[in-house]
Design an enzyme around this catalytic site. Structure first.
Site, PDB file in Angstrom:
ATOM      1  N   HIS A 151     105.670 170.094  54.070  1.00 44.36           N
ATOM      2  CA  HIS A 151     104.404 169.800  54.736  1.00 44.36           C
ATOM      3  C   HIS A 151     104.519 170.140  56.220  1.00 44.36           C
ATOM      4  O   HIS A 151     105.084 169.381  57.003  1.00 44.36           O
ATOM      5  CB  HIS A 151     104.017 168.325  54.575  1.00 44.36           C
ATOM      6  CG  HIS A 151     102.619 168.033  55.020  1.00 44.36           C
ATOM      7  ND1 HIS A 151     101.586 167.801  54.142  1.00 44.36           N
ATOM      8  CD2 HIS A 151     102.070 167.955  56.261  1.00 44.36           C
ATOM      9  CE1 HIS A 151     100.466 167.577  54.823  1.00 44.36           C
ATOM     10  NE2 HIS A 151     100.744 167.668  56.117  1.00 44.36           N
ATOM     11  N   CYS A 152     104.001 171.293  56.572  1.00 45.66           N
ATOM     12  CA  CYS A 152     103.941 171.704  57.974  1.00 45.66           C
ATOM     13  C   CYS A 152     102.677 172.539  58.162  1.00 45.66           C
ATOM     14  O   CYS A 152     101.976 172.866  57.197  1.00 45.66           O
ATOM     15  CB  CYS A 152     105.200 172.483  58.379  1.00 45.66           C
ATOM     16  SG  CYS A 152     105.588 173.895  57.313  1.00 45.66           S
ATOM     17  N   HIS A 153     102.369 172.870  59.399  1.00 48.96           N
ATOM     18  CA  HIS A 153     101.132 173.587  59.713  1.00 48.96           C
ATOM     19  C   HIS A 153     101.410 174.752  60.661  1.00 48.96           C
ATOM     20  O   HIS A 153     102.431 174.763  61.362  1.00 48.96           O
ATOM     21  CB  HIS A 153     100.124 172.659  60.396  1.00 48.96           C
ATOM     22  CG  HIS A 153      99.851 171.387  59.667  1.00 48.96           C
ATOM     23  ND1 HIS A 153      99.080 171.320  58.535  1.00 48.96           N
ATOM     24  CD2 HIS A 153     100.252 170.108  59.920  1.00 48.96           C
ATOM     25  CE1 HIS A 153      99.011 170.057  58.110  1.00 48.96           C
ATOM     26  NE2 HIS A 153      99.724 169.302  58.938  1.00 48.96           N
TER      27      HIS A 153
ATOM     28  N   TYR B 254      89.109 167.907  66.058  1.00 50.63           N
ATOM     29  CA  TYR B 254      90.161 167.924  67.083  1.00 50.63           C
ATOM     30  C   TYR B 254      90.554 169.363  67.375  1.00 50.63           C
ATOM     31  O   TYR B 254      90.330 170.271  66.553  1.00 50.63           O
ATOM     32  CB  TYR B 254      91.390 167.125  66.634  1.00 50.63           C
ATOM     33  CG  TYR B 254      92.116 167.695  65.435  1.00 50.63           C
ATOM     34  CD1 TYR B 254      93.159 168.623  65.584  1.00 50.63           C
ATOM     35  CD2 TYR B 254      91.777 167.319  64.130  1.00 50.63           C
ATOM     36  CE1 TYR B 254      93.825 169.142  64.485  1.00 50.63           C
ATOM     37  CE2 TYR B 254      92.443 167.837  63.032  1.00 50.63           C
ATOM     38  CZ  TYR B 254      93.460 168.744  63.211  1.00 50.63           C
ATOM     39  OH  TYR B 254      94.121 169.272  62.130  1.00 50.63           O
TER      40      TYR B 254
ATOM     41  N   ARG C  85      93.790 171.642  49.318  1.00 51.57           N
ATOM     42  CA  ARG C  85      93.846 170.317  49.939  1.00 51.57           C
ATOM     43  C   ARG C  85      92.445 169.808  50.210  1.00 51.57           C
ATOM     44  O   ARG C  85      91.573 170.562  50.650  1.00 51.57           O
ATOM     45  CB  ARG C  85      94.619 170.388  51.251  1.00 51.57           C
ATOM     46  CG  ARG C  85      94.916 169.028  51.879  1.00 51.57           C
ATOM     47  CD  ARG C  85      95.449 169.184  53.285  1.00 51.57           C
ATOM     48  NE  ARG C  85      96.187 168.002  53.742  1.00 51.57           N
ATOM     49  CZ  ARG C  85      96.368 167.700  55.023  1.00 51.57           C
ATOM     50  NH1 ARG C  85      95.876 168.463  55.980  1.00 51.57           N
ATOM     51  NH2 ARG C  85      97.046 166.610  55.359  1.00 51.57           N
TER      52      ARG C  85
ATOM     53  N   HIS D  25     101.528 161.831  52.955  1.00 52.44           N
ATOM     54  CA  HIS D  25     101.950 160.832  53.953  1.00 52.44           C
ATOM     55  C   HIS D  25     102.003 159.401  53.411  1.00 52.44           C
ATOM     56  O   HIS D  25     101.528 158.455  54.050  1.00 52.44           O
ATOM     57  CB  HIS D  25     101.015 160.875  55.168  1.00 52.44           C
ATOM     58  CG  HIS D  25     100.881 162.239  55.787  1.00 52.44           C
ATOM     59  ND1 HIS D  25     101.955 163.080  55.949  1.00 52.44           N
ATOM     60  CD2 HIS D  25      99.793 162.897  56.288  1.00 52.44           C
ATOM     61  CE1 HIS D  25     101.538 164.204  56.538  1.00 52.44           C
ATOM     62  NE2 HIS D  25     100.244 164.115  56.740  1.00 52.44           N
TER      63      HIS D  25
ATOM     64  N   ASP E 200     105.586 167.583  58.936  1.00 55.87           N
ATOM     65  CA  ASP E 200     104.214 167.489  59.445  1.00 55.87           C
ATOM     66  C   ASP E 200     104.085 168.146  60.826  1.00 55.87           C
ATOM     67  O   ASP E 200     103.138 167.879  61.550  1.00 55.87           O
ATOM     68  CB  ASP E 200     103.704 166.044  59.482  1.00 55.87           C
ATOM     69  CG  ASP E 200     102.187 165.949  59.670  1.00 55.87           C
ATOM     70  OD1 ASP E 200     101.488 166.899  59.270  1.00 55.87           O
ATOM     71  OD2 ASP E 200     101.715 164.948  60.240  1.00 55.87           O
TER      72      ASP E 200
ATOM     73  N   ASN F 233      96.976 164.906  65.914  1.00 57.99           N
ATOM     74  CA  ASN F 233      96.337 163.589  66.001  1.00 57.99           C
ATOM     75  C   ASN F 233      97.307 162.430  66.177  1.00 57.99           C
ATOM     76  O   ASN F 233      96.975 161.288  65.876  1.00 57.99           O
ATOM     77  CB  ASN F 233      95.452 163.336  64.762  1.00 57.99           C
ATOM     78  CG  ASN F 233      94.236 164.218  64.732  1.00 57.99           C
ATOM     79  OD1 ASN F 233      93.464 164.245  65.684  1.00 57.99           O
ATOM     80  ND2 ASN F 233      94.065 164.977  63.666  1.00 57.99           N
TER      81      ASN F 233
END
Length: 287
Positions: A26-28, A44, A119, A176, A243, A248
């Site tokens: 889980h990364c972006h 955001y 997602r 999460h 993550d 946020n």
């Protein structure tokens, strides 16, 4: 519109050597905005977090593979994620955000580009639940591609949508740890519902986002009992990720090296760690 903090630019070197072939599940990637603009209706604005920085981070942490999860700030424009996968030479896979209008051909092209799931965001600060008809119709199409669905929920949503979750016909992943709140204890109703949900053989959960579960400051040790319990309940269906770059986060920005060590604290058994970091993600993302 909120502007997000930048991630910690100086991750420590983890104390532990990870198993060969370990995944960050889980990364972006964000932007660069000049090339891949953010969605106009985003809640955001993150700083740029491009492919090159993610790859360097993974090299530093000892992570061989990764899953780039599309975030709401890019909406259904999955180009930044797909570009990163294409440049990774097979290192990365992806999870897309869709709006239900996609043709089978478009989904097949995403599959060829390394996407393995979609997602849906339910969390209130990102706009709340999606159109549930679109959700249901999209989920019904995923089996044809061998995909799964990733659910970003607030803790209460585990109870609110319990019936709908039981009807999902493909593997589904709770992000999460269900965003449960550590200060409400291990016996809080939402976490009990999550544990019951994990009896479903299609249910998976990510034991990451400790900074979102914790009431305290880094290294977020109060999240450990929740991760330990989930690994104990479903060792074959747990995933972990950084993550990065932690959108946020408002209270205490994580250090990604410390997050690796925290994971090693709540998953001390080498055989379980092999499942969490290598074997389990390979089931969903290995092809």
């Amino acid at each position: 519109m909120k502007t997000c903090l930048a991630p910690d630019a100086n991750p420590v070197k983890p104390k532990h050597l990870l198993p060969e072939g370990s995944w960050d599940a889980h990364c972006h990637v964000f932007g660069p905005a000049a090339e891949f603009p953010f969605a106009a209706d985003r809640s955001y604005t993150p700083p740029d977090a491009p492919f090159e920085t993610l790859r360097t981070l993974h090299d530093h942490l000892g992570l061989s593979r990764g899953v780039i999860v599309q975030a709401s700030c890019h909406g259904t424009d999955n180009r930044a994620m797909l570009d990163a996968i294409a440049r990774s030479e097979g290192r990365y896979r992806g999870v897309a955000i869709v709006d239900g209008s996609e043709t089978d051909q478009q989904l097949a092209e995403m599959d060829a580009g390394g996407v393995r799931g979609v997602r849906f965001n339910f969390v209130a600060h990102l706009g709340g639940a999606p159109d549930l008809e679109v959700f249901d119709s999209t989920v019904d199409r995923l089996a044809d591609f061998g995909w799964h669905v990733v659910l970003h929920l607030d803790a209460q949503d585990i109870l609110t949508y319990a019936d709908r979750l039981t009807r999902i016909p493909v593997p589904f992943i709770i992000d999460h740890m269900g965003r449960v709140k550590a200060q409400e204890g291990i016996e809080q109703p939402s976490f009990e519902a999550l544990q019951q949900l994990m009896e479903n053989p299609l249910a998976w959960v990510k034991v990451c986002g400790a900074e979102r579960v914790s009431v305290g400051r880094r290294p977020f040790h109060d999240a450990v009992p929740f991760a330990e319990r989930l690994i104990q309940i479903a060792p074959e269906r747990v995933l972990w990720g950084t993550d990065w770059p932690h959108p946020n986060i408002t209270k205490d920005m994580p250090n990604d090296g410390e997050l690796v060590d925290l994971m090693c604290d709540f998953c001390t058994d080498p055989q379980l760690r092999q499942k969490l970091l290598v074997d389990n993600p390979m089931k969903l993302y290995g092809r």
